[in-house]
Structure formats: structure tokens, C-alpha cells
Design a protein around this motif. Structure first.
Motif, PDB file in Angstrom:
ATOM      1  N   GLU A 195       0.835  -1.201   0.000  1.00  0.00           N
ATOM      2  CA  GLU A 195       0.000   0.000   0.000  1.00  0.00           C
ATOM      3  C   GLU A 195       0.868   1.248   0.000  1.00  0.00           C
ATOM      4  N   LEU A 196       2.100   1.119   0.480  1.00  0.00           N
ATOM      5  CA  LEU A 196       3.057   2.227   0.495  1.00  0.00           C
ATOM      6  C   LEU A 196       4.388   1.712  -0.008  1.00  0.00           C
ATOM      7  N   LEU A 197       4.951   2.407  -0.996  1.00  0.00           N
ATOM      8  CA  LEU A 197       6.246   2.047  -1.562  1.00  0.00           C
ATOM      9  C   LEU A 197       7.248   3.140  -1.222  1.00  0.00           C
ATOM     10  N   LEU A 198       8.335   2.764  -0.556  1.00  0.00           N
ATOM     11  CA  LEU A 198       9.392   3.697  -0.174  1.00  0.00           C
ATOM     12  C   LEU A 198      10.556   3.521  -1.143  1.00  0.00           C
ATOM     13  N   LEU A 199      10.836   4.545  -1.949  1.00  0.00           N
ATOM     14  CA  LEU A 199      11.864   4.473  -2.983  1.00  0.00           C
ATOM     15  C   LEU A 199      13.022   5.396  -2.620  1.00  0.00           C
ATOM     16  N   ASP A 200      14.200   4.820  -2.452  1.00  0.00           N
ATOM     17  CA  ASP A 200      15.386   5.583  -2.096  1.00  0.00           C
ATOM     18  C   ASP A 200      16.293   5.688  -3.324  1.00  0.00           C
ATOM     19  N   HIS A 212      13.146   8.184 -17.804  1.00  0.00           N
ATOM     20  CA  HIS A 212      11.831   8.617 -18.270  1.00  0.00           C
ATOM     21  C   HIS A 212      10.804   7.505 -18.063  1.00  0.00           C
ATOM     22  N   GLU A 213      11.185   6.273 -18.352  1.00  0.00           N
ATOM     23  CA  GLU A 213      10.298   5.134 -18.157  1.00  0.00           C
ATOM     24  C   GLU A 213       9.983   4.926 -16.680  1.00  0.00           C
ATOM     25  N   LEU A 214      10.995   5.138 -15.834  1.00  0.00           N
ATOM     26  CA  LEU A 214      10.777   5.021 -14.395  1.00  0.00           C
ATOM     27  C   LEU A 214       9.738   6.035 -13.933  1.00  0.00           C
ATOM     28  N   GLY A 215       9.824   7.260 -14.446  1.00  0.00           N
ATOM     29  CA  GLY A 215       8.846   8.274 -14.081  1.00  0.00           C
ATOM     30  C   GLY A 215       7.440   7.867 -14.465  1.00  0.00           C
ATOM     31  N   GLU A 216       7.269   7.298 -15.644  1.00  0.00           N
ATOM     32  CA  GLU A 216       5.950   6.839 -16.078  1.00  0.00           C
ATOM     33  C   GLU A 216       5.450   5.711 -15.182  1.00  0.00           C
ATOM     34  N   LEU A 217       6.353   4.818 -14.801  1.00  0.00           N
ATOM     35  CA  LEU A 217       5.975   3.713 -13.930  1.00  0.00           C
ATOM     36  C   LEU A 217       5.510   4.222 -12.568  1.00  0.00           C
ATOM     37  N   ILE A 218       6.253   5.169 -11.988  1.00  0.00           N
ATOM     38  CA  ILE A 218       5.887   5.707 -10.673  1.00  0.00           C
ATOM     39  C   ILE A 218       4.509   6.346 -10.724  1.00  0.00           C
ATOM     40  N   ARG A 219       4.221   7.082 -11.792  1.00  0.00           N
ATOM     41  CA  ARG A 219       2.903   7.698 -11.908  1.00  0.00           C
ATOM     42  C   ARG A 219       1.814   6.631 -12.007  1.00  0.00           C
ATOM     43  N   ARG A 220       2.084   5.549 -12.714  1.00  0.00           N
ATOM     44  CA  ARG A 220       1.101   4.470 -12.817  1.00  0.00           C
ATOM     45  C   ARG A 220       0.873   3.807 -11.461  1.00  0.00           C
ATOM     46  N   LEU A 221       1.955   3.620 -10.712  1.00  0.00           N
ATOM     47  CA  LEU A 221       1.840   2.952  -9.420  1.00  0.00           C
ATOM     48  C   LEU A 221       0.967   3.737  -8.450  1.00  0.00           C
ATOM     49  N   SER A 222       0.952   5.065  -8.574  1.00  0.00           N
ATOM     50  CA  SER A 222       0.193   5.891  -7.632  1.00  0.00           C
ATOM     51  C   SER A 222      -1.307   5.643  -7.746  1.00  0.00           C
ATOM     52  N   GLY A 223      -1.741   4.937  -8.790  1.00  0.00           N
ATOM     53  CA  GLY A 223      -3.146   4.587  -8.886  1.00  0.00           C
ATOM     54  C   GLY A 223      -3.561   3.488  -7.937  1.00  0.00           C
ATOM     55  N   ARG A 224      -2.574   2.794  -7.359  1.00  0.00           N
ATOM     56  CA  ARG A 224      -2.924   1.690  -6.459  1.00  0.00           C
ATOM     57  C   ARG A 224      -2.102   1.663  -5.184  1.00  0.00           C
ATOM     58  N   MET A 225      -1.208   2.618  -5.002  1.00  0.00           N
ATOM     59  CA  MET A 225      -0.429   2.699  -3.771  1.00  0.00           C
ATOM     60  C   MET A 225       0.092   4.115  -3.594  1.00  0.00           C
TER      61      MET A 225
END
Length: 294
Positions: A195-200, A212-225
Motif C-alpha cells: 500500500e506504500l512504496l518507499l523508494l530511495d 523517463h520510463e521510471l517516471g511513467e511507472l511511478i505515476r502508474r503505481l500511484s493509482g494503487r499505492m
């Protein structure tokens, strides 16, 4: 598009394609956090809230205290003052091994992979919160333990496939390129379905396209965590974060939306540089523009 931006649809996928029962609803609150190591104050009265379904960025120069605050959230460092609340309940004496059971996953500044285990085995470790068999079942090789292993293996394989890393499942991490190791570490965090992802510092060691792909992935993940992101690449932070907290010398000097933080004269001068711009929606941007100090 690259592997991080467009995960491969996989039957039984657990990392990206599986949806939770409703939108994210859990909130992390850190209030008045102070940390002292001996006579040195690393953090002084810092507060932030990671709202459900939001990406919250934590930035600052080297020595600002962001890693210390991240480690407090992970249970690695115990604060000398302040409190943390998760799902509306206080977190007291938090330890790293408790995170998975709380629905929290993390990545490290490096990759933190076990060199003596294969890529698949590394990711399976992240899926262990889903195991139903206990130690005795595994020790005695009971059928339930076998079913657990098959399920964990399937979850790990799906997570690797989601990040286009399934082809490395039988390899050992030490022989893989660093960006691939980062993908494996992220798969290990996502396979737990947190439910919470901590990215260091997830972008460290990545090229421009991968970032750039990582940024798109992070935005997608925010829909479920929810995501708490510690990162030095300012354009990435400005592009993916809903809110940002800025630290300097252990103190919070600014907090707000990317536009609000960028408009803060002290932040602009000390951290971002005058040439970093907040991208408009859908506007491409460089991944490491502007000035940052560590």
C-alpha cells in the motif's frame, strides 16, 4: 517504449496489472520527527504526510537529513522525538522486518540484492508475506509448503515479467548490468503488493530513457499505492510528485506542490537552479536538468 514504461501483460500478474479493492486509502503521517546521533542533530522537528495514492518527494542536498528521515520511515532509525502514524494507528518501535506485514515495501540506495541467490529467488523473498505455510511445513516438506513455493515462484515470475526482467530469472545479480539490477530490486518490492512504496534514489545509475520510463511507472503505481520518493534528479521529482518536502541541515525549509516548491526563492536558489522547469501535463522533459548538490 522501454521495459519500465510498458510492462508485459501476464496472466496472474501481481506487480502492476492486478488491481486492489478500491483506491488507495492508507496514509503515512510523520509528525515532529527529530533524530540525534550523540551530540549531532540529524533531524529537527520534521513533519510530512504521504497521502493515499500520492507520490511524495523528499529532496535536499547531501547532509540534509533525507536519508535519515527515510530510515525512520523504514524502522532502521528510531527517532528521539516525534511520532509516526500508519493506517490511523501509531507506529511505535518499528523494525524493518515488520514493514511487509504492514503493507509497506522499500528499495535501497543501491540494490540490496543477495549475490548468492538467483534473480528469481531474490524476488521470491519479497513475496513471502503471501506465504501461508509456516516454518515447520517447509522443514518437513509438507504439501502446503510445496504449494506455497509454487505460488511465490509464480508471483515472482510475474513481477519480473512486468518489468521485462523475466529472462534474467536464473541469473545471479552480480553478473547483470546495474540498471537490470535496479529493475530486479523494484520487482522484489512490488511483488509484495504494498500500500506504500518507499523508494530511495531509484533513478541512480539509470540512463535518460530508463529514467523517463521510471517516471511513467511511478505515476502508474500511484493509482494503487502511495509512494515516498527520495531522489536527486530534480526534473524527475518535479514531473512525478504530487507534493514535495525540502530539507536542509536537518530542517524542513519548504513543502508543497512542485510548482509551489519551485516558486520558493530559497529552494530555487539553493537546490534547483534557475533552469529547472516544472513540465506541463504531457510535456516531455530532460531527466536531470538544473543544478543539484548531491
Amino acid at each position: 517504449m522501454g521495459p519500465l514504461a510498458q510492462p508485459t501483460p501476464t496472466a496472474g500478474s501481481t506487480a502492476l496489472d492486478r488491481t486492489t479493492a478500491g483506491a488507495p486509502s492508507s496514509r503515512l503521517e510523520m509528525t515532529g520527527i527529530s533524530v540525534a546521533f550523540g551530540g549531532v542533530t540529524a533531524l529537527s522537528d520534521v513533519s510530512l504526510v504521504v497521502e493515499p495514492g500520492q507520490v511524495h518527494g523528499l529532496i535536499g542536498p547531501n547532509g540534509a537529513g533525507k536519508t535519515t528521515l527515510f530510515n525512520v520511515a523504514c524502522g532502521i532509525v528510531r527517532p528521539t522525538a516525534g511520532s509516526m502514524t500508519w493506517r490511523g494507528k501509531p507506529l511505535r518501535r518499528l523494525r524493518p522486518h515488520q514493514l511487509a506485514g504492514l503493507g509497506i515495501s522499500r528499495t535501497l540506495q543501491g540494490v540490496g540484492l543477495f549475490p548468492g541467490m538467483t534473480v528469481l529467488e531474490n524476488v521470491m523473498i519479497g513475496a513471502h508475506r503471501h506465504a501461508r505455510a509456516g516454518f515447520a511445513s517447509a522443514l518437513l516438506a509438507l504439501p502446503r509448503s510445496d504449494r506455497d513455493e509454487r505460488e511465490l515462484r509464480a508471483r515472482a515470475t510475474a513481477a519480473l515479467a512486468d518489468l521485462d526482467a523475466e529472462g534474467f530469472a536464473g541469473r545471479y545479480p552480480g553478473g547483470l548490468p546495474y540498471p537490470v539490477q535496479k529493475r530486479v530490486a523494484l520487482a522484489r518490492a512490488l511483488v509484495a503488493e504494498p500500500e506504500l512504496l518507499l523508494l530511495d534514489e531509484p533513478a541512480s545509475g539509470l540512463g535518460e530513457d530508463e529514467m523517463h520510463e521510471l517516471g511513467e511507472l511511478i505515476r502508474r503505481l500511484s493509482g494503487r499505492m502511495s509512494v515516498l520518493l527520495v531522489e536527486h534528479h530534480m526534473d524527475l521529482v518535479m514531473r512525478v510528485c504530487d507534493r514535495i518536502t525540502v530539507l536542509d541541515s536537518g530542517k524542513q525549509i519548504s513543502a508543497g506542490t512542485p510548482a509551489e516548491v519551485q516558486a520558493d526563492p530559497a529552494v530555487t536558489e539553493a537546490y534547483l537552479g534557475d533552469d529547472v522547469e516544472v513540465p506541463a501535463a504531457g510535456e516531455p522533459s530532460a531527466t536531470d536538468g538544473g543544478r543539484h548538490r548531491g
